[in-house]
Design an enzyme around this catalytic site. Structure first.
Site, PDB file in Angstrom:
ATOM      1  N   ARG A 121      82.502 126.431 -78.013  1.00 41.96           N
ATOM      2  CA  ARG A 121      83.329 126.890 -76.919  1.00 41.96           C
ATOM      3  C   ARG A 121      84.892 127.437 -77.253  1.00 41.96           C
ATOM      4  O   ARG A 121      85.810 127.246 -76.489  1.00 41.96           O
ATOM      5  CB  ARG A 121      83.536 125.700 -75.779  1.00 41.96           C
ATOM      6  N   ARG A 148      87.922 129.042 -71.448  1.00 45.84           N
ATOM      7  CA  ARG A 148      88.958 128.559 -70.588  1.00 45.84           C
ATOM      8  C   ARG A 148      90.417 127.994 -71.069  1.00 45.84           C
ATOM      9  O   ARG A 148      91.205 127.942 -70.479  1.00 45.84           O
ATOM     10  CB  ARG A 148      88.345 127.755 -69.285  1.00 45.84           C
ATOM     11  N   ARG A 204      88.497 136.612 -67.560  1.00 48.82           N
ATOM     12  CA  ARG A 204      87.491 136.238 -66.627  1.00 48.82           C
ATOM     13  C   ARG A 204      87.547 136.667 -65.123  1.00 48.82           C
ATOM     14  O   ARG A 204      86.756 137.045 -64.235  1.00 48.82           O
ATOM     15  CB  ARG A 204      87.437 134.772 -66.609  1.00 48.82           C
ATOM     16  N   ASP A 252      75.424 132.597 -72.729  1.00 47.35           N
ATOM     17  CA  ASP A 252      75.138 131.047 -72.133  1.00 47.35           C
ATOM     18  C   ASP A 252      73.441 130.849 -72.296  1.00 47.35           C
ATOM     19  O   ASP A 252      72.908 131.538 -72.319  1.00 47.35           O
ATOM     20  CB  ASP A 252      75.265 131.320 -70.626  1.00 47.35           C
ATOM     21  N   TYR A 272      67.273 122.013 -67.392  1.00 45.28           N
ATOM     22  CA  TYR A 272      67.976 122.742 -66.294  1.00 45.28           C
ATOM     23  C   TYR A 272      66.886 123.451 -65.477  1.00 45.28           C
ATOM     24  O   TYR A 272      66.784 123.463 -64.286  1.00 45.28           O
ATOM     25  CB  TYR A 272      68.829 124.021 -66.806  1.00 45.28           C
TER      26      TYR A 272
END
Length: 343
Positions: free
Chosen positions: A27, A31, A40, A77, A152
């Site tokens: 990552r 962010r 973004r 992702d 998921y």
């Protein structure tokens, strides 16, 4: 490729012990960087961002421009595969991913061949990044490992993993069939990534904790091994990194059985475990605590020094045990990277 331009990461994955370990962070594009947050805002919804090669390439390259990192990892992702297989996927602001009802296994299987074409934009992202990235810096492609992606798909989100494990016990045949679909689609996706410029492939098994030995064998070791075998059968020989996060006592078995070139270690990994894996002929990666990086206390440098002292006597890749936290100050990342690289 000479050692002068061969990426440091590839040298470590080939078994070399280097004067300092290569460094990259899970990552690292995200962010924690102000430039990412600005990008973004322009991107629309998150999935559109992932599928936009120009914007995804920019996100991939942002940390490479800011820090002296040894590798970039493509911005994408792990839930692109379920969407490519026909399951509804979306992201709720501030809450993370949501998935619609699990389609029938037959319906998912019917979409395997088409799924790689639906992910072609990720290949274009890789091509764009490789064209701009310096030759001495490696490019990593990745996919979520089948069990993690299946959790998921079964739960509809990522925070109810006990429900997925219960479903797996109640529906073993369906689970095996779902994992088979994910093995095939993941292998095809990774082959495409390698052919698009990825020099390393990584399997993220983010939810491998709390699994009994026989279950771990069936839903982690087996699927990972089959994916790599399929990728190799397609003529792709780039190295693999496998991360069985949370696997604890199962990690040694994973390292011995799965034909990866490096094993990603999470925060709980002991120095002895890493050294044993290196002695068995494989590189290791990890295992700095991402919360220690976030805290940025003097203990950060002390832990970095201890990891390097313990593990840089063999092939070692400096990284975290999990991904960079979004609120991590940029200066903490700078401090950590400087401690490893001297830059």
């Amino acid at each position: 490729m000479s050692d002068q331009v061969k990426p440091r990461l590839l040298r470590a994955l080939a078994g070399e012990t280097l004067e300092r370990p290569p460094v990259w962070f899970m990552r690292q594009a995200g962010r924690s960087l102000p430039e990412y947050r600005a990008l973004r805002e322009k991107a629309g919804d998150f999935l559109s961002f992932c599928y936009n090669p120009e914007m995804a390439a920019e996100a991939t390259l942002q940390p490479m421009r800011r820090f002296p990192l040894d590798a970039a990892i493509v911005f994408a992702d792990i839930l692109l595969i379920p969407q490519a297989l026909g399951q509804e996927v979306w992201f709720e602001a501030g809450e993370g991913p949501r998935l619609g009802a699990l389609p029938s296994i037959e319906a998912l299987a019917d979409q395997v061949e088409a799924s790689t074409g639906r992910l072609a934009s990720i290949g274009e992202t890789l091509q764009r990044v490789r064209a701009e990235l310096e030759p001495e810096r490696a490019l990593i492609g990745f996919a979520g490992a089948p069990w993690t992606v299946a959790t998921y798909m079964i739960e509809g989100r990522g925070n109810k993993r006990e429900e997925a494990r219960l479903w797996a016990y109640k529906h073993p045949d369906q689970l095996d069939a779902l994992l088979d679909v994910l093995v095939e689609s993941t292998a095809r996706y990774l082959v495409m990534q390698a052919k698009s410029g990825a020099q390393v492939l990584k399997l993220f098994e983010s939810w491998s904790e709390s699994l009994a030995e026989d279950v771990f064998e069936r839903i982690v070791i087996g699927p990972h091994t089959r994916i790599i075998e399929k990728v190799r059968a397609a003529g792709v020989d780039v190295p693999f990194i496998g991360l069985p996060r949370g696997a604890g006592a199962q990690v040694s078995n994973y390292a011995a059985r799965v034909p990866v070139q490096a094993v990603g270690l999470d925060t709980q990994a002991t120095f002895k475990l890493g050294q044993e894996i290196q002695a068995g002929g494989k590189a290791i990666q990890g295992a700095l605590d991402n919360l220690l990086l976030l805290a940025g206390t003097p203990a950060l440098e002390a832990r970095i020094d201890a990891l390097i002292e313990a593990w840089n006597q063999g092939p070692y890749i400096f990284n975290l045990g999990h991904g960079v936290m979004p609120s991590t100050p940029v200066e903490h990342l700078e401090r950590a990277i400087r401690r490893v690289t001297g830059k």
